[in-house]
Every structure is written in structure tokens, then in C-alpha cells.
Scaffold this active site. Structure first.
Site, PDB file in Angstrom:
ATOM      1  CB  VAL A  51      -0.949  -0.003   1.212  1.00 38.19           C
ATOM      2  CG1 VAL A  51      -1.712   1.316   1.298  1.00 38.19           C
ATOM      3  CG2 VAL A  51      -1.909  -1.175   1.135  1.00 38.19           C
ATOM      4  CE  LYS A  61      10.520  -3.148   2.637  1.00 37.41           C
ATOM      5  NZ  LYS A  61       9.238  -3.016   3.401  1.00 37.41           N
ATOM      6  CB  THR A 113      -6.771  -2.315   6.989  1.00 36.67           C
ATOM      7  OG1 THR A 113      -6.716  -2.168   5.566  1.00 36.67           O
ATOM      8  CG2 THR A 113      -8.169  -2.765   7.383  1.00 36.67           C
ATOM      9  CD  GLU A 164      -5.544  -1.178   0.597  1.00 37.75           C
ATOM     10  OE1 GLU A 164      -5.759  -1.372  -0.621  1.00 37.75           O
ATOM     11  OE2 GLU A 164      -5.530  -2.083   1.437  1.00 37.75           O
ATOM     12  NE  ARG A 167      -8.732  -4.851  -9.094  1.00 38.04           N
ATOM     13  CZ  ARG A 167      -9.016  -4.901 -10.391  1.00 38.04           C
ATOM     14  NH1 ARG A 167      -9.693  -5.925 -10.872  1.00 38.04           N
ATOM     15  NH2 ARG A 167      -8.616  -3.942 -11.211  1.00 38.04           N
ATOM     16  CE  LYS A 192      -8.889  -2.404   3.156  1.00 40.97           C
ATOM     17  NZ  LYS A 192      -8.509  -2.730   1.781  1.00 40.97           N
ATOM     18  N   GLY A 224      -7.016 -15.915  -0.344  1.00 40.76           N
ATOM     19  CA  GLY A 224      -5.878 -15.873   0.574  1.00 40.76           C
ATOM     20  C   GLY A 224      -5.376 -14.438   0.582  1.00 40.76           C
ATOM     21  CB  CYS A 275      -6.958  -7.755   1.995  1.00 41.56           C
ATOM     22  SG  CYS A 275      -5.769  -6.464   1.579  1.00 41.56           S
ATOM     23  NE  ARG A 323       1.295  -9.895   2.807  1.00 40.34           N
ATOM     24  CZ  ARG A 323       1.123  -8.568   2.769  1.00 40.34           C
ATOM     25  NH1 ARG A 323       1.083  -7.878   3.897  1.00 40.34           N
ATOM     26  NH2 ARG A 323       0.975  -7.947   1.614  1.00 40.34           N
TER      27      ARG A 323
END
Length: 468
Positions: free
Chosen positions: A14, A38, A123, A159, A162, A230, A283, A286, A353
Site C-alpha cells: 500500500v 529495501k 487498515t 485503500e 487489488r 474498508k 488468501g 486482506c 501471505r
């Protein structure tokens, strides 16, 4: 449009997508993350996740995009600060908010006197806006010896991305939802998103604007309503998928075809065809997490969510049903060799995940099965993240098929539809394919010599005989 200064705390799916999109439409964006490895990758122009179009958009936005591990470089001058850190599920299903807390405290320590909108993009449970506000206020007061008087407001901006289509969803969203109690915050976010709302930005060549695309609706709400929108959206989609999977189970018993059923009900404008694809189920990061959090939140307020809870139970039952299908066809699983096609929870991502494939692999291993796995993108990531998983990682699908008793299509990558199925059938001990997504060309597979078993697409003869 006046360009704004934006800080994004967290560069997960996100965070990085939000930051790159806002930079592309003209804002100055600084992304903050504690992971130095990263950050080095992002500074070099490379994405740390697999998301089609992300690196291309990063390249187009590079002059307005910075990456740092220091709040002091991002927060003080920002007009808008997004909190986009992870909120993994705790053992009881409630979201773990430690990263949100750390972000809020870091923001509070570095705010200055200018008006800033702090946006919950993660979220978070209903009521988290007030909690974040108190954390920011306490951190600011501890640092400055006085309260922040009106120089910040907390907002919610959930958000609806997808994975695998995140760039498209960011540039051409169905709607933008913002929630805040102060009018200044809503006005600031309207100005931030104005190029998206009006669709006035130049379309990137690799992701053209849909022909019928018009202005994007902006939904303004109070904080609690925006937060619940959401959860409600993801719960509804989860229920829809589990509903068609429940119908698929009945379709198998009565000899019906769930793909025809889905088409028959999906053409009803009140229902719609999307999310009516029967199969292994959902899966990812989310649906499982958000439905668990919704059930947990309702419990705190003395309510139960039986529909949402049932959707969860049906979904995870689908993974067991795949193992049952294999057992029904092979009789004995112990000592068998079974290949799983796909590890990512969905195509066009490397996200593992709550991966149905990894769950199915563990179930098969417990039954004494030798499991082979393949994925066009997520193979090495799966090996790194699951060092103790006793599976054979196959770089080549033919290696997966050799002397196998069955293969299971778990993730509907487009490349799997066009495999050399004829060659695979010749290599396999038993040419059996369990199509967990009803994705493959059944006629071609049967012509190649395969026995094709789908989800909700036919009757099991033995079951009919047994039940009369």
C-alpha cells in the site's frame, strides 16, 4: 494544481503504491521505512515487490520521489502524512497495531507548527483515528513541552487495491473514500487527489486510461464510517466468494456446473459477475485479516458476525476439499508425488501471505505425500520464507510433472493455461489434474489424456452410487 509535500510511512504494497502514484500525479513524496536493504533497492529504481507497472511508474516519478529512514527528513515539511504500515493479525484475530503506534509517535515527535493532515492508510479498527490522534498529541507534547493546538488533523483514507492490478486501481479507482472530523482535512485531501478525481493527469503509456473513464467519485465521511467502509467492502467480497464455493459443493452433489450457475446469477445486475469464481478460495493479506478483525471488533461491542464468520469457515474448508478430491481419486495419498502449480495467493504478485498453496502443501505432507511446487514469480521467495517446509522447489514444470501422481492448479497464472500439457501427461505416473480455479481448458486436457477434476463442475460417480 499546487503540488503538495507528502510523507508516506511504510513502503509495503500500500505504501509504495500510494507514494509512487502521488508522485506521478505531481506531488513531492518522501517515503519512510526502517528496512535499509529495501530502501537501497528503491533508491536504485527497483521495486522490492512484484507488481506489474510499479517500476515503470517509479521511473516516470523519480524526480519527485525520495526514500529515507529518517522521520526528520519527511515529516516536518509535509502537508499530508500517510501511515501505511502493516497491521498483521494477532492470535485472537484482532489487528496488531504496534507499527501504527510507532509511526504515530514518530510523526508526533517531528511535527512543526504548520497544518498537517495525518492519514490512516493502513487498515485499522474502527476508532483508530481518535487513538492515533492521542498518540500524536502525546508525542508532540513530550517533545515540545506544549500541546499541538490545531496544527494537525487525523483522517482515514482506506485503500481498495487489488494486488497484481494495484497501479491500475490507483490511477483509475472506482471511488476515493476520505473520512475526517475537520473540514480543513477534507479540503486538503480533495486538493491532494484532485488530479485523480478529475482524471487530469497524463496517462502512462503502459497503463492507458479506460475509454469510459470519467470523474472519480469522492466519498466524504466521518472517521468511523470511513474506517468501517474498508472492512465492510472486504467482508462483502469475501462472503460473495464463499457463497459461490458453497453453491459449488452442492453443484457437485447434484451434477450441476457451478460455472454455468455463476454466469446465470452474475448477469443479474443486482448481483454482478465479479467474485463469483468458485475454487480454492481467497488468501492474501486482506480478506482473512480484515474479516477476522471485523469479527473481533464486533465482539468487543457485544455483537456476533455470523455471516462473516461463516464466510471464513467456508473459505478455509475449500483447501481441505482439494485434499479430499485427491484422496477420492488416488485412494491412498501416503507415498504419492503431487505437484502444486502456483504459490502466490493470486496471479501477478509474489505475495505469499495466507497462501492456499502453502496450506495445501502442509496438509499433504502430513499425509505422507511428496510435494513438488512451482511458481513463475514467487518460487525463490517461498524458499526463503519457508526454510522448514519439506517440499521440492521446481524451476521447470516438467520436473514437477515427472512420475507425479497428480498436479493441482492452485494459482491461475496465465502461463499455466498454455503449458505443454500433452508432454506433461506422458511424463506423469497418473495424468490427473485438480483444477482448483476452474481455469484450465478441460477439453484440451482430456484430449491430452488427463483426468480433469474441477471445483463444482461435475458429479463424482462413486458419490452418486453410494448415496443412491
Amino acid at each position: 494544481m499546487k503540488a503538495m509535500k507528502v510523507a508516506v510511512i511504510g513502503t509495503g504494497y500500500v505504501g509504495i503504491t500510494t507514494g509512487v502514484t502521488l508522485a506521478y500525479i505531481g506531488h513531492q513524496v518522501t517515503c519512510v521505512d526502517v528496512d535499509l536493504k529495501k530502501l537501497a533497492l528503491l533508491r536504485s529504481g527497483k521495486a522490492h515487490i512484484y507488481e506489474p507497472g510499479l517500476e515503470e511508474l517509479m521511473h516516470l516519478s523519480r524526480e519527485r520521489l525520495k526514500f529515507t529512514d529518517a522521520y526528520a527528513e519527511a515529516v516536518p515539511d509535509a502537508d499530508v502524512i500517510f501511515v501505511a504500515v502493516g497491521t498483521p493479525s494477532a492470535p485472537d484475530g484482532s489487528p496488531d497495531l504496534r507499527y501504527v503506534q510507532a509511526a504515530a509517535e514518530g510523526i508526533g515527535q517531528h511535527l512543526n507548527s504548520k497544518f498537517t493532515v495525518i492519514v490512516n492508510k493502513s487498515t485499522v479498527p474502527i476508532g483508530s483515528g481518535n487513538w492515533v490522534e492521542s498518540l500524536v498529541q502525546s508525542a508532540y507534547e513530550a517533545k515540545n513541552g506544549k500541546k499541538a493546538k490545531g496544527n494537525f488533523a487525523v483522517a482515514s483514507n482506506p485503500e481498495f487495491l487489488r494486488e497484481g492490478s494495484a497501479i491500475y486501481d490507483s490511477l483509475y479507482p472506482d471511488r476515493i473514500v476520505v473520512g475526517a472530523e475537520r473540514e480543513e482535512a477534507l479540503e486538503t485531501l480533495y486538493n491532494l487527489y484532485r488530479p485523480l478525481i478529475e482524471q487530469s493527469f497524463p496517462e502512462p503509456a503502459f497503463q492507458p486510461r479506460p475509454n469510459a473513464m470519467k470523474a472519480v467519485p469522492l466519498i466524504s465521511a466521518d472517521l468511523a464510517s470511513a474506517e468501517l467502509i474498508k472492512y465492510a467492502a472486504n467482508a462483502f467480497l469475501s462472503v460473495k466468494i464463499s457463497f459461490i464455493n458453497e453453491i459449488a459443493a452442492l453443484a457437485e452433489r447434484v451434477g450441476a456446473d457451478v460455472t454455468q450457475i455463476a454466469r446465470g446469477i452474475g448477469l443479474d445486475s443486482r448481483i454482478g459477475p465479479r467474485f463469483l469464481q468458485a475454487g480454492i478460495g481467497w488468501g492474501g493479506s486482506c480478506f482473512g485479516k480484515d474479516t477476522a478483525a471485523l469479527v473481533s471488533t464486533a465482539k468487543e461491542y457485544g455483537l456476533s458476525m455470523p455471516i462473516v464468520q461463516a464466510a471464513r469457515e467456508v473459505n478455509y474448508r475449500q483447501r481441505e476439499r482439494i485434499v479430499e478430491k485427491l484422496q477420492r481419486e488416488l485412494k491412498i495419498l501416503k507415498g504419492r508425488t503431487i505437484g502444486l502449480l502456483g504459490l502466490a495467493f493470486k496471479p501477478n504478485t509474489d505475495d505469499l501471505r495466507d497462501s492456499p498453496a502453502l496450506d495445501i502443501a502442509q496438509r499433504l505432507i502430513k499425509q505422507g505425500v511428496k510435494v513438488r511446487v512451482h511458481d513463475p514469480i514467487a518460487l525463490e521467495q517461498a524458499r526463503e520464507q519457508n526454510p522448514d517446509l519439506a517440499v521440492e522447489y521446481c524451476q521447470n514444470v516438467m520436473d514437477l510433472a515427472e512420475d507425479a501422481d497428480a498436479v493441482v492448479l492452485v494459482t491461475d497464472w496465465a502461463v499455466y493455461r498454455d503449458l505443454d500439457w500433452e508432454g506433461m501427461a506422458r511424463l506423469m505416473k497418473k495424468p490427473l489434474v485438480v483444477d482448483g480455479r476452474n481455469f484450465l481448458d478441460k477439453r484440451r486436457l482430456e484430449k491430452a489424456g488427463f483426468q480433469h477434476v474441477g471445483v463444482g463442475t461435475g458429479t463424482n460417480p462413486q458419490l452418486v452410487t453410494a448415496e443412491g
